[in-house]
Design an enzyme around this catalytic site. Structure first.
Site, short mmCIF file in Angstrom:
data_model
loop_
_atom_site.label_atom_id
_atom_site.label_comp_id
_atom_site.label_asym_id
_atom_site.label_seq_id
_atom_site.Cartn_x
_atom_site.Cartn_y
_atom_site.Cartn_z
N GLY A 634 7.76 6.44 78.76
CA GLY A 634 8.01 5.75 80.35
C GLY A 634 8.99 6.89 80.96
O GLY A 634 9.49 7.82 80.23
N GLY A 636 11.51 7.76 84.86
CA GLY A 636 11.96 7.31 85.97
C GLY A 636 13.12 8.23 86.62
O GLY A 636 13.07 9.19 86.18
N GLY A 637 13.75 7.74 87.44
CA GLY A 637 14.62 8.59 88.35
C GLY A 637 15.74 9.29 87.22
O GLY A 637 16.31 10.35 87.36
N TYR A 638 16.10 8.44 86.28
CA TYR A 638 16.97 8.79 85.13
C TYR A 638 16.63 9.69 84.14
O TYR A 638 17.38 10.45 83.56
CB TYR A 638 17.62 7.75 84.53
CG TYR A 638 16.26 6.70 83.76
CD1 TYR A 638 15.65 5.95 84.69
CD2 TYR A 638 15.98 7.23 82.69
CE1 TYR A 638 14.53 5.27 83.81
CE2 TYR A 638 14.88 6.66 82.13
CZ TYR A 638 14.25 5.77 82.67
OH TYR A 638 13.11 5.08 82.12
N GLY A 639 15.33 9.76 83.95
CA GLY A 639 14.81 10.50 83.06
C GLY A 639 13.72 10.01 82.28
O GLY A 639 12.96 9.23 82.88
N LYS A 640 13.25 10.34 80.84
CA LYS A 640 12.31 9.79 80.51
C LYS A 640 12.64 8.90 79.23
O LYS A 640 13.68 8.91 78.64
CB LYS A 640 11.42 10.88 79.69
CG LYS A 640 10.89 11.81 81.11
CD LYS A 640 10.05 12.86 80.43
CE LYS A 640 9.36 13.54 81.72
NZ LYS A 640 8.65 14.93 81.53
N VAL A 641 11.62 8.16 78.73
CA VAL A 641 11.98 7.23 77.43
C VAL A 641 11.05 7.45 76.28
O VAL A 641 9.85 7.81 76.78
CB VAL A 641 11.73 5.71 77.90
CG1 VAL A 641 11.99 4.71 76.68
CG2 VAL A 641 12.62 5.32 79.19
N LYS A 655 16.07 6.47 75.64
CA LYS A 655 16.39 6.76 76.89
C LYS A 655 17.14 7.89 77.10
O LYS A 655 18.29 8.10 76.86
CB LYS A 655 17.10 5.52 77.57
CG LYS A 655 16.79 5.61 79.14
CD LYS A 655 17.20 4.35 79.59
CE LYS A 655 17.95 4.40 80.96
NZ LYS A 655 18.67 3.23 81.37
N ASP A 787 19.05 -5.59 88.74
CA ASP A 787 17.58 -4.89 89.05
C ASP A 787 16.43 -5.81 88.15
O ASP A 787 15.70 -5.08 87.35
CB ASP A 787 17.84 -3.52 88.50
CG ASP A 787 16.45 -2.63 89.19
OD1 ASP A 787 16.05 -3.04 90.12
OD2 ASP A 787 16.34 -1.72 88.51
#
Ligand SMILES: *[C@@H]1O[C@H](CO)[C@@H](O)[C@H](O)[C@H]1NC(C)=O
Ligand SMILES: *[C@@H]1O[C@H](CO)[C@@H](O)[C@H](O)[C@H]1NC(C)=O
Ligand SMILES: *[C@@H]1O[C@H](CO)[C@@H](O)[C@H](O)[C@H]1NC(C)=O
Ligand SMILES: *[C@@H]1O[C@H](CO)[C@@H](O)[C@H](O)[C@H]1NC(C)=O
Ligand SMILES: *[C@@H]1O[C@H](CO)[C@@H](O)[C@H](O)[C@H]1NC(C)=O
Ligand SMILES: *[C@@H]1O[C@H](CO)[C@@H](O)[C@H](O)[C@H]1NC(C)=O
Ligand SMILES: *[C@@H]1O[C@H](CO)[C@@H](O)[C@H](O)[C@H]1NC(C)=O
Ligand SMILES: *[C@@H]1O[C@H](CO)[C@@H](O)[C@H](O)[C@H]1NC(C)=O
Ligand SMILES: *[C@@H]1O[C@H](CO)[C@@H](O)[C@H](O)[C@H]1NC(C)=O
Ligand SMILES: *[C@@H]1O[C@H](CO)[C@@H](O)[C@H](O)[C@H]1NC(C)=O
Length: 853
Positions: A634, A636-641, A655, A787
């Site tokens: 996965g 997202g804006g924060y980085g990757k999983v 994460k 969220d």
């Protein structure tokens, strides 16, 4: 000669100058200070109390006023207080760490007119000597830990105007005069009797009230009174507010109460009152009536349901009312809330004519209504669950059912999104841009508001405005949040007060503002009724115990000690450097937090980790094959999983924050501490973290079945945002009931998600709800997710939901009554999950909840 002069000058600098303040008062103040810590910085031995100490006012060199409110004063009150014999005004309120017994010598302050000790930690009996303070007009001892009985001598305070003893642990009867023994019936000048939330008992004497009295507010709720309500109460024609709810009063309601033409609020709920439903037809100033949960005789709706046109709120749950509900009730122009649940109303409900535009909630749960005609323009809630009409016409029951209730909070506009340093919030004081500042804040407690609609800005905005005006603060400097109000409880909310300029208040400003709030100089708009103000701690506690030595001695020691210390420091610095070099290498792996803190400095806060462990970068690098793309699950804006397998075989999801989305060290530490404390089967749990080589990674348990989003392809998932409290899950037998302030819907649409039948969806809904309920109600501190969405709900192999990503969560302000401590600032916007399961497709749904067998 010259050395004598120097010595003299030294003495003048060191000794308190007694040129202004009377020496008896100076020594009394010094004696008080011996038992205190954290008095204002201006309280130094080298200055004159009358001219320069914060909180002290004098007249003719005598101390006449002492206001030390909300400055986090700590310690006990010395017997020496009685040396300040010209004192007229004593306010030590809102210092929760000031406590111990109240010294009886306080009875020697014969000039005292005002005594305010609310919101402190005083314990033991209220000294009967207070009864000798004959000048006293204002006595506020509420929100302390006083025990024992109310001293009868309080009846001697013949000038008393304000008496507040609420929120203590007082017991016994209300003392009544007899012969030469005093009693509270003698307080004929009192306008305020506030005795809520104690353990007072016994029947209330007829003699307590009389025509001579000027009482306006009679507040005795949440005690343990028994016997009949005294009929004499109704003969005090000045009364505006009566709260006797949550006691054990029995017998009929005295007819005299019906005659009170100024009465605005009458709350007699949750007693054992019987006889006929009281006739309130002549009490036509009434705004707020709560008679729920008594034993009145079965009767049709009383006549006043059609005549009391100024009502805003009517609660009459559980009272054996029959027949139809008068149509006029819904059209009273100010009507906000009607609750008639658990009665026996029957026939057809008609809400056709002019429904009040203010009306928000009509709760008719558990009656016998068989049909309803409701004007479609009505926008409030109509709760008809438990009535036959819901079986006859489901669409009617769902159209007007419970609507989202978002309590008011001040709209900070663009400032709401600004993030500020800990202990500060953005505010609108300077209208051009949002500044961060530390607000002085506290809980305002209203025991008898005349309204019940907590959503309406029109109720709250006047308070913000007049509070700022009356305290000479800039427009926009008052913000309201965390509004809470439910029947039987007071209305409470947090007020934050921001400085006109700069980032914080000084001691004299805090004292000025708090003083006006605790002594009722500020009058809230009349619809709010009386209030009390319990401030949060604004000035931090002192770090060490203060020495009780005289200041002259200290200077001597300091000078001698200084040279020694300088020498020792030099030695120590060398030793520490050597030690640090040796220790650092070890520490990096065993205790990576030792050097964390703001600005990278060691602040000594070793994190409290429960269960989560520290991972070396190498370890995670290895188990994800150098963070290869094949391990990516996965982003997202924060980085990757990434997915990975640890050496012990456990599957984990890692994460990894990317550059630019990293948090500060302190925030990252906070987050880990928070996450590691949260353990629940419906929450994804934290396995550990990595903070090394410029990386920030969180390691979670791996959940195999993906997100709800992936499982619900083609199913529309709708979200609503709420304010706390939003979600409430409770169990009755084997049924889970989900109560929300609003609702989220999973609507069937398209073909996807076919493998999720309604029963499975229900299970997902209930298990996510349990996860959220845990975060809100059991996590310490409580957490608001903020969220919730289908991609943040993961499914395990049994399709049990686990809520993920509550890392960005905000802690919930702890607003338990008493003392408020706000840990993290920000608007408590939140989201809730609620699945509206179409009644047609799921036979397990009942009108009040969802039942899982
Ligand atoms: C005061 O009473 C409350 C509630 O009973 C208790 O939690 C608190 O510890 C008490 N405080 C003191 C200082 O005794
Ligand atoms: C209240 O009074 C009743 C009867 O006098 C007694 O049984 C009960 O224990 C009391 N409750 C409290 C909380 O004091
Ligand atoms: C009302 O309650 C009182 C005291 O509990 C009792 O003596 C009386 O008989 C009751 N009256 C009725 C009409 O039920
Ligand atoms: C109500 O007031 C009227 C006039 O003030 C008086 O005649 C009547 O007796 C009162 N009723 C009760 C029940 O006290
Ligand atoms: C409302 O309903 C009542 C009873 O059915 C009827 O008499 C009345 O005319 C209706 N009013 C309006 C404005 O429709
Ligand atoms: C409606 O009344 C019932 C019964 O008193 C209560 O459980 C429920 O919480 C009420 N609902 C609302 C929205 O006030
Ligand atoms: C059910 O209630 C709705 C909304 O008031 C109404 O439009 C509809 O005609 C009713 N259906 C029946 C069968 O009465
Ligand atoms: C204080 O507030 C009241 C309303 O609560 C207002 O009428 C009054 O003018 C204010 N006084 C000052 C000095 O601003
Ligand atoms: C405290 O702040 C007020 C308002 O900003 C200011 O007028 C006053 O001089 C300050 N007092 C001290 C002692 O700094
Ligand atoms: C509260 O303080 C103000 C300002 O000093 C004063 O004018 C007022 O009389 C005080 N009120 C009470 C009830 O003591």
């Amino acid at each position: 000669m010259q050395w004598l002069l120097i010595l003299f000058m030294l003495l003048v600098r060191v000794r308190p100058s007694s040129s202004q303040t009377n020496p008896q008062d100076v020594s009394a103040l010094q004696a008080l200070m011996k038992n205190w810590q954290n008095e204002p910085p201006s309280w130094t031995g080298s200055t004159d109390p009358c001219t320069s100490w914060d909180g002290i006012s004098c007249s003719n060199r005598r101390v006449t006023e002492m206001r030390l409110t909300s400055i986090n004063l700590q310690g006990t009150l010395s017997n020496a207080i009685d040396q300040l014999s010209s004192l007229t005004y004593l306010d030590l309120s809102n210092n929760p760490n000031l406590g111990g017994p109240l010294p009886p010598s306080i009875g020697n302050l014969k000039q005292l007119t005002t005594l305010i000790l609310l919101g402190c930690g005083f314990t033991g009996n209220i000294p009967e000597q207070i009864g000798t303070l004959r000048q006293l007009t204002f006595l506020a001892l509420n929100s302390n830990n006083f025990t024992g009985g109310i001293p009868p001598t309080l009846g001697l305070l013949s000038n008393l105007f304000w008496l507040d003893l609420s929120d203590n642990q007082l017991s016994g009867k209300i003392p009544i005069s007899s012969g030469s023994d005093p009693g509270l019936d003698q307080l004929v000048k009192a306008e305020h009797f506030h005795f809520s939330e104690n353990q007072l008992t016994g029947p209330m004497d007829e003699k307590l009230f009389s025509e001579k009295m000027r009482l306006k507010h009679v507040i005795f709720d949440n005690n343990n009174f028994t016997g009949p309500i005294p009929g004499s109460l109704g003969r005090v024609s000045s009364i505006q507010i009566i709260r006797l709810d949550h006691n054990q009063f029995s017998g009929p309601v005295p007819g005299s109460i019906a005659n009170m033409s100024l009465l605005m609020e009458l709350s007699l709920a949750s007693n054992q009152l019987n006889g006929t439903v009281p006739d309130l037809t002549s009490a036509n100033a009434l705004n707020y009536v709560d008679l729920s949960n008594n034993n009145f005789a079965t009767s049709p709706a009383p006549r006043w349901f059609s005549t009391l046109t100024s009502l805003t709120t009517l609660f009459m749950d559980n009272n054996h009312l029959t027949g139809t509900i008068p149509i006029a009730l819904f059209s009273f122009p100010q009507m906000e809330q009607i609750s008639l649940a658990k009665n026996s109303f029957s026939g057809k409900l008609i809400m056709n004519s002019t429904i009040s535009s203010q009306l928000r909630v009509v709760n008719l749960t558990n009656n016998q209504i068989i049909d309803a005609e409701v004007d479609p323009s009505y926008t409030g809630s109509l709760i008809l669950s438990g009535n036959l009409v819901c079986f006859n016409n489901i669409s009617l029951c769902s159209t007007f059912k419970q609507k989202q209730q978002v309590p008011y909070s001040t709209n900070l506009g663009p400032c709401g999104a600004i993030s500020c340093p800990t202990d500060q919030s953005a505010n609108l004081v300077t209208s051009q841009n949002c500044a961060c500042a530390s607000p002085f804040q506290g809980l305002m407690i209203f025991r008898a508001p005349a309204f019940s609609d907590v959503m309406n800005p029109k109720s709250f905005e006047p308070l913000e405005l007049t509070l700022a005006q009356n305290l000479s603060l800039a427009p926009g400097s008052v913000a309201i949040s965390n509004v809470e109000f439910s029947p039987g409880e007071p209305l409470t909310f947090t007020v934050k007060i921001f400085p006109n300029s700069g980032t914080s208040f000084n001691h004299s400003e805090v004292i000025r503002i708090s003083s006006a709030l605790v002594n009722q100089t500020y009058k809230a708009p009349t619809s709010f009724g009386p209030y009390s103000f319990i401030a949060s701690t604004y000035f931090a506690s002192p770090s060490g115990k203060k020495s009780s030595m005289g200041k002259g001695v200290i200077i001597g020691i300091v000078v001698a000690g200084f040279l020694l210390v300088v020498g020792l420091i030099l030695v120590a610095i060398y030793a520490l450097r050597q030690k640090k070099i040796a220790k650092e290498a070890v520490e990096r792996t065993t205790n990576p937090f030792a050097s964390w803190g703001q600005g990278g400095k060691d602040n000594g806060d070793v994190p409290q980790l429960k269960g989560a462990r520290y991972f070396a970068f190498e370890e995670l690098n290895k188990c994800t094959n150098n963070f290869s793309e094949t391990h990516e699950i996965g982003s997202g804006g924060y980085g990757k999983v990434y997915k990975g397998m640890l050496a012990n075989g456990q599957m984990v999801a890692i994460k990894r924050a990317q550059q630019g989305s990293m948090q500060g060290a302190a925030e990252f530490k906070n987050e880990i501490e928070l996450l590691s404390r949260v353990h629940h089967k419906n929450l994804v749990s934290l396995v550990g973290f990595c903070y090394e080589q410029g990386e920030q990674m969180l390691v979670y348990e791996y959940i195999p079945n993906g997100t709800l989003r992936e499982n619900l392809k083609g199913i529309l998932f709708k979200l609503h945002h709420h304010y706390y409290p939003i979600f409430n899950l409770f169990t009755i037998n084997t049924c889970y009931y989900i109560r929300t302030w609003g609702f989220i819907q999973i609507l069937t649409a398209g073909k996807g998600g076919a493998h999720l039948d309604w029963k499975k969806r229900l299970r997902i809904a209930v298990s996510s709800a349990k996860g959220l309920a845990y975060l809100h109600e059991l996590a310490d501190p409580p957490i608001i997710h903020r969220d919730i969405k289908s991609t943040n709900i993961l499914l395990d192999e049994n399709l049990i939901a686990k809520v993920a990503d509550f890392g960005l969560s905000k802690l919930v302000a702890n607003t338990k009554r008493g003392h408020v401590s706000i840990q993290v600032k920000g608007t408590l916007v939140s989201a809730s999950l609620d699945l509206t399961l179409s009644a047609n497709s799921n036979p397990l749904i009942s009108s009040t909840g969802y039942c899982c067998q």
